[in-house]
Write an enzyme that holds these catalytic residues in place. Structure first.
Site, PDB file in Angstrom:
ATOM      1  NE  ARG A 164      -3.967  -1.700   0.319  1.00 23.37           N
ATOM      2  CZ  ARG A 164      -4.336  -2.944  -0.016  1.00 23.37           C
ATOM      3  NH1 ARG A 164      -3.250  -3.514  -0.492  1.00 23.37           N
ATOM      4  NH2 ARG A 164      -5.442  -3.777   0.515  1.00 23.37           N
ATOM      5  CB  SER A 239      -8.552  -1.228   4.259  1.00 22.41           C
ATOM      6  OG  SER A 239      -8.968  -2.487   4.226  1.00 22.41           O
ATOM      7  CD  GLU A 335      -5.367   0.982   2.453  1.00 26.10           C
ATOM      8  OE1 GLU A 335      -5.838   1.648   1.521  1.00 26.10           O
ATOM      9  OE2 GLU A 335      -5.546  -0.064   2.906  1.00 26.10           O
TER      10      GLU A 335
END
Ligand code: EPU
Length: 346
Positions: A164, A239, A335
């Site tokens: 990520r 998420s 995130e």
């Protein structure tokens, strides 16, 4: 001047549905306008490049120039008997791109079905799901350097992909505009079905070794629809936290105290912990704090029940972070990118 700068309500342009407004906004849909884009950007303290708005926490009022990327187009770059290289412009909707690749017989992105957002945003956070990460299918990309007015080609190594994360997440905000992304589709496609949710799926189990990419695509869509809220019904950004990676010692210590801990061994002896499990165990699943809350089926997903602002979502995220750190001694990283006036200082 061809580019039109307007005011724009951004509430429907971010999947969390946070109330937000841009004082300067423009839509970019053709690379013919790149040079002009750089000229316009000089008049603003900062630039924010917006794709599908699925990984952002937008402040209520933005003074930076918001550029919404809407360039479209998909084309074959080269073809051999080993692979097909395909490029897509940054404004293509990710899920539609995955579906049209499968329709052409270009298999490999099926595990990444139904991820919200655009093609241009996909490399920024190196999207991943169900055992596949974008960097495994990536060939190269073309980026516009807003500062030097140059088109550059970047390889996977240049993009510095990790979980990520990529070069673009750490780079100067607003400097790099991803123009198009190239993917490599191997002719000898191999299914990736070892993720637990896929292994347990009845259609995939029955198909066994003769499983088709379209079946994986359908299974992933079905699983995601069951677990994750639809942002058109309930605002969310997928998420909200990354799964934290800890050392073997830290993992053993937490596992001894919490035997049910869900974790995945990583190369080099580290462990990736399921943040959803940590948040769930801390009792947050389904809880509400004002207009925001934690989704009732997936604790990693924060939702907007209506009318929330960045402040509401950040307060909830902070409360969860503090609680998880107190209980487990683990730090959760967010995130989605926070977009506010601090862009100027970073
Ligand atoms: N779990 C719980 N409670 C929860 C949520 C999860 O106990 O509320 C447990 C599950 O039972 C499972 C484990 O945690 O044992 C992992 O859960 P899951 O398989 O749902 O995956 P995840 O780690 O929560 C990651 C990605 C998702 C991706 C899925 C599938 C991150 C931060 N998230 O979620 O990506 O779809 O795996 O590959 O890596 C996204 O990034 O927006 C996203 C949705």
């Amino acid at each position: 001047m061809l580019l039109q700068i307007t005011h724009q309500d951004l509430t429907s342009l971010n999947t969390l549905g946070l109330r937000a407004y841009a004082n300067a906004f423009l839509r970019y849909d053709s690379h013919a306008h790149l040079s002009e884009l750089s000229d316009v950007a000089c008049d603003y303290p900062a630039v924010f490049i917006l794709g599908g708005g699925s990984n952002v926490v937008l402040a209520p009022a933005l003074d930076c120039l918001v550029i919404k990327v809407e360039s479209r187009g998909i084309a074959i770059v080269s073809e051999t008997d080993r692979e097909v290289i395909v490029e897509a412009y940054a404004g293509e909707v990710w899920h539609d791109f995955v579906a049209s690749c499968l329709a052409q017989g270009w298999n490999g992105l099926e595990n990444l079905a139904l991820i919200p957002g655009t093609v241009g945003a996909a490399p920024v956070q190196n999207i991943g799901a169900y055992g596949v990460e974008l960097d495994q299918r990536f060939h190269s990309l073309v980026v516009w350097d807003m500062a030097t007015k140059q088109l550059l080609e970047m390889s996977a190594a240049d993009c510095q992909f990790s979980y990520r994360n990529s070069f673009f997440k750490r780079a100067e905000p607003g400097r790099w505009l991803i123009v198009k992304v190239r993917f490599s589709f191997k002719r000898d496609w191999q299914p990736v079905i070892d993720y637990p949710d896929l292994q347990q799926h009845p259609v995939l189990q029955k198909a066994g070794a003769s499983v088709m990419a379209s079946q994986i695509f359908d299974a992933v869509c079905e699983i995601r629809r069951k677990k994750l809220p639809d942002s058109s019904v309930m605002g969310n950004a997928g998420s909200f936290f990354k799964n934290p990676v800890v050392s073997g010692d830290v993992f053993s210590d937490i596992k001894a105290r919490f035997p049910g801990l869900v974790a995945y061994p990583q190369a080099g002896g580290d462990y990736k912990l399921a943040a959803g499990w940590l948040i769930d165990q801390a009792g947050w699943k389904g809880r509400r704090l004002g207009p925001v809350g934690v989704h009732e089926r997936q604790a990693l997903v924060l939702v907007n029940h209506g009318g929330a602002t960045a402040h509401d979502i950040e307060s909830l995220a902070d409360a969860i972070r503090i609680d998880v750190a107190d209980r487990f001694g683990v730090r959760l990283d967010q995130e989605p990118v926070i977009v506010d006036d601090r862009l100027r200082d970073t």
